[in-house]
Design a protein around this motif. Structure first.
Motif, PDB file in Angstrom:
ATOM      1  N   ILE A   1     -21.205  12.604   0.043  1.00  0.00           N
ATOM      2  CA  ILE A   1     -20.000  12.299  -0.728  1.00  0.00           C
ATOM      3  C   ILE A   1     -19.616  13.491  -1.594  1.00  0.00           C
ATOM      4  N   ALA A   2     -20.617  14.112  -2.229  1.00  0.00           N
ATOM      5  CA  ALA A   2     -20.330  15.296  -3.050  1.00  0.00           C
ATOM      6  C   ALA A   2     -19.866  16.455  -2.183  1.00  0.00           C
ATOM      7  N   ARG A   3     -20.423  16.580  -0.979  1.00  0.00           N
ATOM      8  CA  ARG A   3     -20.087  17.723  -0.130  1.00  0.00           C
ATOM      9  C   ARG A   3     -18.619  17.712   0.273  1.00  0.00           C
ATOM     10  N   ILE A   4     -18.037  16.544   0.436  1.00  0.00           N
ATOM     11  CA  ILE A   4     -16.622  16.499   0.823  1.00  0.00           C
ATOM     12  C   ILE A   4     -15.708  16.738  -0.372  1.00  0.00           C
ATOM     13  N   GLY A   5     -16.292  16.851  -1.580  1.00  0.00           N
ATOM     14  CA  GLY A   5     -15.503  17.152  -2.762  1.00  0.00           C
ATOM     15  C   GLY A   5     -15.288  15.987  -3.695  1.00  0.00           C
ATOM     16  N   ALA A   6     -15.917  14.826  -3.410  1.00  0.00           N
ATOM     17  CA  ALA A   6     -15.762  13.650  -4.280  1.00  0.00           C
ATOM     18  C   ALA A   6     -16.884  13.624  -5.303  1.00  0.00           C
ATOM     19  N   HIS A   7     -16.932  14.646  -6.169  1.00  0.00           N
ATOM     20  CA  HIS A   7     -18.027  14.762  -7.130  1.00  0.00           C
ATOM     21  C   HIS A   7     -17.975  13.663  -8.191  1.00  0.00           C
ATOM     22  N   THR A   8     -16.802  13.243  -8.585  1.00  0.00           N
ATOM     23  CA  THR A   8     -16.701  12.171  -9.581  1.00  0.00           C
ATOM     24  C   THR A   8     -17.261  10.874  -9.021  1.00  0.00           C
TER      25      THR A   8
ATOM     26  N   TYR B   1     -10.638  20.178 -12.687  1.00  0.00           N
ATOM     27  CA  TYR B   1     -11.266  19.637 -11.481  1.00  0.00           C
ATOM     28  C   TYR B   1     -10.368  18.591 -10.840  1.00  0.00           C
ATOM     29  N   GLN B   2     -10.280  18.648  -9.512  1.00  0.00           N
ATOM     30  CA  GLN B   2      -9.522  17.671  -8.760  1.00  0.00           C
ATOM     31  C   GLN B   2     -10.447  16.993  -7.745  1.00  0.00           C
ATOM     32  N   GLU B   3     -10.545  15.694  -7.855  1.00  0.00           N
ATOM     33  CA  GLU B   3     -11.381  14.928  -6.919  1.00  0.00           C
ATOM     34  C   GLU B   3     -10.780  15.002  -5.518  1.00  0.00           C
ATOM     35  N   THR B   4     -11.629  15.278  -4.529  1.00  0.00           N
ATOM     36  CA  THR B   4     -11.185  15.322  -3.145  1.00  0.00           C
ATOM     37  C   THR B   4     -11.629  14.048  -2.438  1.00  0.00           C
ATOM     38  N   LEU B   5     -10.679  13.241  -2.060  1.00  0.00           N
ATOM     39  CA  LEU B   5     -10.958  11.992  -1.363  1.00  0.00           C
ATOM     40  C   LEU B   5     -10.189  11.977  -0.044  1.00  0.00           C
ATOM     41  N   PRO B   6     -10.686  11.248   0.940  1.00  0.00           N
ATOM     42  CA  PRO B   6      -9.936  11.174   2.199  1.00  0.00           C
ATOM     43  C   PRO B   6      -8.607  10.473   1.980  1.00  0.00           C
ATOM     44  N   PRO B   7      -7.617  10.808   2.772  1.00  0.00           N
ATOM     45  CA  PRO B   7      -6.323  10.133   2.614  1.00  0.00           C
ATOM     46  C   PRO B   7      -6.458   8.635   2.856  1.00  0.00           C
ATOM     47  N   VAL B   8      -5.688   7.883   2.132  1.00  0.00           N
ATOM     48  CA  VAL B   8      -5.705   6.428   2.293  1.00  0.00           C
ATOM     49  C   VAL B   8      -5.188   6.086   3.685  1.00  0.00           C
ATOM     50  N   VAL B   9      -5.985   5.310   4.396  1.00  0.00           N
ATOM     51  CA  VAL B   9      -5.605   4.912   5.752  1.00  0.00           C
ATOM     52  C   VAL B   9      -4.536   3.827   5.660  1.00  0.00           C
ATOM     53  N   ALA B  10      -3.409   4.085   6.250  1.00  0.00           N
ATOM     54  CA  ALA B  10      -2.315   3.114   6.221  1.00  0.00           C
ATOM     55  C   ALA B  10      -2.666   1.912   7.086  1.00  0.00           C
ATOM     56  N   PRO B  11      -2.258   0.708   6.670  1.00  0.00           N
ATOM     57  CA  PRO B  11      -2.504  -0.479   7.506  1.00  0.00           C
ATOM     58  C   PRO B  11      -1.886  -0.291   8.892  1.00  0.00           C
TER      59      PRO B  11
ATOM     60  N   ALA C   1     -15.926   3.063   4.029  1.00  0.00           N
ATOM     61  CA  ALA C   1     -15.391   1.941   3.262  1.00  0.00           C
ATOM     62  C   ALA C   1     -15.369   2.260   1.780  1.00  0.00           C
ATOM     63  N   LEU C   2     -16.463   2.823   1.272  1.00  0.00           N
ATOM     64  CA  LEU C   2     -16.544   3.150  -0.150  1.00  0.00           C
ATOM     65  C   LEU C   2     -15.449   4.126  -0.558  1.00  0.00           C
ATOM     66  N   LEU C   3     -15.283   5.211   0.206  1.00  0.00           N
ATOM     67  CA  LEU C   3     -14.306   6.235  -0.170  1.00  0.00           C
ATOM     68  C   LEU C   3     -12.873   5.718  -0.052  1.00  0.00           C
ATOM     69  N   GLN C   4     -12.622   4.852   0.921  1.00  0.00           N
ATOM     70  CA  GLN C   4     -11.283   4.273   1.018  1.00  0.00           C
ATOM     71  C   GLN C   4     -10.980   3.398  -0.197  1.00  0.00           C
ATOM     72  N   LEU C   5     -11.957   2.617  -0.617  1.00  0.00           N
ATOM     73  CA  LEU C   5     -11.761   1.761  -1.779  1.00  0.00           C
ATOM     74  C   LEU C   5     -11.573   2.579  -3.048  1.00  0.00           C
TER      75      LEU C   5
ATOM     76  N   ALA D   1     -12.789  -3.724   3.953  1.00  0.00           N
ATOM     77  CA  ALA D   1     -12.226  -2.989   2.823  1.00  0.00           C
ATOM     78  C   ALA D   1     -10.709  -2.920   2.910  1.00  0.00           C
ATOM     79  N   ALA D   2     -10.179  -2.873   4.131  1.00  0.00           N
ATOM     80  CA  ALA D   2      -8.731  -2.780   4.310  1.00  0.00           C
ATOM     81  C   ALA D   2      -8.038  -4.122   4.193  1.00  0.00           C
ATOM     82  N   ALA D   3      -8.809  -5.222   4.154  1.00  0.00           N
ATOM     83  CA  ALA D   3      -8.222  -6.543   4.028  1.00  0.00           C
ATOM     84  C   ALA D   3      -7.640  -6.733   2.635  1.00  0.00           C
ATOM     85  N   ASP D   4      -7.041  -7.913   2.418  1.00  0.00           N
ATOM     86  CA  ASP D   4      -6.350  -8.180   1.160  1.00  0.00           C
ATOM     87  C   ASP D   4      -7.206  -9.028   0.234  1.00  0.00           C
TER      88      ASP D   4
END
Length: 895
Positions: free
Chosen positions: A814-821, A414-424, A773-777, A744-747
């Motif tokens: 969240i599960a529908r996009i593939g982030a089942h974990t 299984y491979q978790e599907t998460l959105p790409p990390v948004v670059a600053p 925010a949750l998925l990016q974190l 979430a994108a702050a330091d």
């Protein structure tokens, strides 16, 4: 000549008015008639005015229309209604053509929205049937424009009806008249057979028909032969295909029910029921599925059509609809095994349904009839097993006795599907031209809540262009039309002094703009500490969360305004390098070096903000920058050189909570105030009424400006989370949710308070920004989703625990996009708290089903002791079944 309209009590001037004498000219006679009519109307004498019109010829009547219109337009309340009644009827009688008469009726409607009585038609009785019929049809056509066809009484419907009776003309067939005729005449009027098909096409008729119970009357009309039954059935189907509001469609479905369609009528329209079952709204599709079931029971539904229809229905998301269709397919398979292969392959569409109970029902149906499938169908079934949840897939693989694409032997990890990390994102450079700057200033000042990035860019641009040529900047600002500035008309600025009560529209960079626009503005009147942060001798130091952060911003505004009117610096030290507000350390170093070269002293507030924004590098780069800063030989360089090795702004745990002790030494007052646990913005407690209006505005009404908080302290997001919790932002203010990804994108490190803030947001069921925010974190491996789940479940007064209303939808997404974990970790954290309460929550079965799906897909292991109490119960409810399923999945995965 006799006296016209003699009656006691009428004005003397009217009683003696004559038709004229032989020596009068025709024009004088017409003028006398006109004057008499107008005086009768002004007196409110409806009877006399009507009598006078009847004695006039066509030319005289037409000549009176403008004057009568003028009287009605100029009515006053004290004599309004008598004059209105007399004038409207006389004016109608004066019209020479049907078009003019219709126009008059509509004019009266616009003037007073008052009905013409049906008896008004009698004054036109001498005009002839053709004339009256044309007027009736013209007015009937205007009924199409009624906004509310099924409410109230149209202003001229009864007049139309009387005109039709007088003229004997044909029944109008426009939809507006059809609706009103059926409303007021019912289904028994002789025109009903003509008007019903027209009315059935009108939006809203279905709901109105259901409210008044007209369906039974329509059925009676078909039985008596007044309505064509076949046409009525087809028209109802057409309306259902068109779609519409629920109440509207419900009326047509009930009419079809009342018509009690025969098997022949159902079979003739089998394709129509199939289309509705596939594409219509859920209630309509449900009715269509039931009608198809009747055809199945009667043996009159082709297996091919049933299979094609089932594929469409089983692909729908509605669990009840899909489950019903599976039952009907089971009945078809039991009744006749012909075509079993194509029906079973259709059933496999439900293997991919998001609800595990539906998947299980579909698999059991296939398993029960798999022996009747031909080899080709069996191969398709084996292929479709791959989309079942892992636990069902294993059951299917064992039952089929052969390897499937999703079996253990062929399944990939299984491979978790998460959105790409948004670059600053870096901020854009300062405006390069004066017109560009002016456009940004106007947009920023005029915006109710300009973004922090826009405000910072405009502020830096103002300082830069004031340094280059302040006169040119002021001239460009004066060229802007006054109406574009929100403070136009503020007379208390005329003195040129900064007022004690600064109105909100100039609370931002508008202060600098106003200072440049106003000749003689006293820059020294701008306070160092914003007025709303002063205790005014009361000893009450405001610590409202909104005001403290805004005070730091306004202190910089006032400082910049004083500099702009005196000696503007070339740029601001605190202008952000990144959209979160961060300033790069090497950028600040270059700015300080340029200040040193020019001999410019930094503004204290500007430099404070720059230090709070600078991201301190580590290792040799930090040491290099510290040495270069010390070598500048300026006070700012020395302070920056000391700030770098100190670690900058760090969060410390103290007895009162989180603190920023670095702010206590060397920072100006507005920034020192940030090192205080803030209060909520308004808790019903005492408010200092002597404070300026701007403070009270922020205290009670201003929404949370999270981007400004982040831009002020972009390196300590855990501290901002603590302040948001302290101010109860998570309970009382949802405006920050869409800005949560910015935090979430702050330091800065993330701790329990950030987890708690995120959980508070998720539990409020506002998924527009919190899920991002949750998925990016999670994608950046900065947050523990299980810890968030543990904080999701509030406890009510009776000890029960309920999930948030939209928690299931959120985690499902969240599960529908593939982030089942991630989905499983949230539920794994939430379930122990949910299951340990004194009462079980609503929708627990669905939550357990989702948890089992996510655990099975992601290969989760472990145990939830609180689950046993439910799984060990007797019964077959979905809650118990899914609890057992989840326990089994976790147990088997651990082996």
């Amino acid at each position: 000549m006799p006296v016209v309209g003699w009656a006691p009590g009428r004005p003397r001037s009217l009683q003696t008015r004559t038709r004229g004498t032989d020596d009068h000219t025709g024009r004088q006679l017409m003028t006398t008639e006109r004057d008499a009519l107008l005086e009768a109307i002004r007196a409110g004498d409806e009877e006399l005015s009507t009598a006078l019109v009847e004695k006039m010829d066509v030319a005289a009547r037409s000549g009176c229309v403008p004057a009568v219109t003028q009287i009605l337009r100029g009515l006053r309340p004290e004599n309004e209604w008598p004059v209105f009644y007399a004038g409207r009827l006389a004016g109608l009688a004066c019209q020479s053509t049907p078009a003019a008469a219709a126009k008059w009726v509509l004019l009266i409607n616009r003037l007073r929205r008052h009905d013409f009585p049906a008896s008004s038609a009698e004054i036109l009785a001498g005009r002839g049937p053709e004339w009256l019929g044309e007027l009736a049809h013209r007015l009937a056509a205007e009924l199409d424009k009624e906004r509310k066809q099924f409410e109230g009484t149209p202003l001229h419907y009864h007049l139309v009806q009387n005109l039709i009776g007088l003229s004997g003309c044909a029944t109008p067939t426009n939809f507006g008249y059809a609706i009103q005729r059926l409303r007021f005449g019912g289904l028994t009027n002789p025109d009903a057979p003509i008007l019903v098909p027209i009315a059935l096409e009108v939006e809203g008729f279905g709901a109105w028909m259901g409210v008044l119970g007209l369906a039974s009357g329509l059925v009676d009309m078909t039985a008596s032969g007044k309505l064509d039954r076949t046409a009525l059935i087809d028209q109802c189907l057409g309306r259902l295909f068109r779609g519409g509001r629920p109440h509207e469609l419900r009326g047509f479905r009930r009419l079809l029910d009342d018509l009690a369609l025969t098997d022949d009528e159902l079979a003739d329209r089998a394709g129509d029921w199939a289309r509705l079952a596939a594409d219509a709204d859920a209630p309509t599709a449900g009715d269509a599925v039931q009608r198809l079931r009747r055809l199945i029971d009667a043996g009159r539904l082709d297996a091919g059509l049933l299979a094609d229809t089932s594929r469409d229905v089983l692909a729908r998301p509605e669990k009840g609809l899909v489950s019903a269709q599976l039952k009907h397919l089971g009945q078809a398979l039991r009744s006749n095994t012909d075509g079993a292969g194509q029906l079973l392959t259709a059933v496999t569409v439900a293997f991919g349904h998001e609800d595990n109970a539906v998947q299980e029902q579909a698999w059991k149906l296939v398993a029960r009839h798999i022996a009747a499938a031909d080899p080709a169908a069996r191969a398709q079934i084996v292929e479709a097993v791959a989309v079942l949840t892992p636990d069902l897939r294993e059951q299917a693989t064992a039952a089929l006795g052969e390897s499937t694409p999703g079996s253990e032997r062929t399944r990939t990890p299984y491979q978790e599907t998460l959105p790409p990390v948004v670059a600053p994102q870096r901020t854009a450079g300062p405006p390069e031209t004066l017109p560009e700057l002016i456009g940004e200033i106007v947009a920023t000042v005029a915006a109710p809540h300009a973004s922090t990035v826009e405000s910072e860019r405009a502020l830096d641009g103002l300082v830069r262009f004031a340094h280059r040529d302040r006169a040119a900047l002021a001239a460009a600002l004066r060229s802007i039309p006054a109406k574009q500035w929100p403070w136009q008309g503020e007379s208390h600025f005329a003195s040129g002094c900064f007022p004690d009560r600064l109105p909100y529209p100039v609370a931002g960079i508008g202060v600098i703009v106003f200072a440049l626009l106003l000749d003689g503005f006293d820059a020294e009147s701008l306070p160092v500490v914003p007025p709303e942060m002063s205790d005014n001798g009361t000893g009450f130091a405001p610590q409202c969360g909104h005001c403290v952060f805004r005070a730091a911003w306004r202190a910089r505004i006032f400082e910049a305004a004083r500099a702009v009117l005196a000696v503007p610096p070339p740029f601001l030290l605190s202008a952000p390098s990144w959209r979160t507000g961060v300033v790069d350390a090497d950028v600040l170093m270059d700015r300080l070096a340029e200040y040193a070269r020019l001999g410019v002293t930094a503004g204290p507030a500007d430099f404070d903000q720059a230090l709070l924004r600078v991201r301190i590098p580590s290792g040799p780069e930090r040491d290099r920058l510290a040495g270069a800063a010390a070598a500048l030989g300026t006070a700012e360089g020395t302070r920056f050189a000391q700030w770098l090795p100190s670690g900058g702004l760090t969060v410390v745990e103290e007895s009162t909570g989180l603190a920023l002790p670095a702010l206590r030494d060397g920072f100006t007052d507005p920034f020192r105030r940030l090192d205080v646990l803030l209060r909520k913005h308004h808790d019903g407690g005492p408010i200092n009424q002597d404070l300026p209006d701007s403070f009270l505005y922020h205290q009670a009404a201003r929404p949370l400006d999270l981007p400004q908080w982040v831009a002020t302290l972009p390196l300590v997001r855990e501290y901002i989370a603590a302040q948001m919790i302290s101010t109860r932002a998570g309970r009382t203010d949802y405006t920050y949710v869409s800005d949560l990804p910015l935090l979430a994108a702050a330091d800065g490190p993330i701790g329990p308070l950030f987890h708690r803030l995120l959980a508070n947001t998720l539990s409020r069921g506002r998924p527009d920004g919190d899920m991002d925010a949750l998925l990016q974190l999670v994608a950046r491996n900065e947050i523990n989703a299980k810890n968030v789940g543990e904080r999701l479940i509030p406890v009510n007064k009776r000890g029960g625990r309920q999930p948030a209303p939209d928690l299931l939808d959120l985690v499902t997404e969240i599960a529908r996009i593939g982030a089942h974990t991630t989905a499983w970790n949230i539920l794994a954290g939430a379930l122990p708290g949910l299951l340990s309460g004194s009462e079980l929550p609503r929708r627990l079965g669905a939550l357990l089903s989702l948890a089992a799906d996510c655990a099975s897909t992601s290969g989760a292991t472990g145990s939830i002791p609180e689950l046993d109490a439910i799984a060990n119960r007797t019964g077959s409810s979905q809650t118990i079944k899914q609890a057992r399923r989840l326990r089994q999945i976790l147990t088997e995965a651990a082996r």
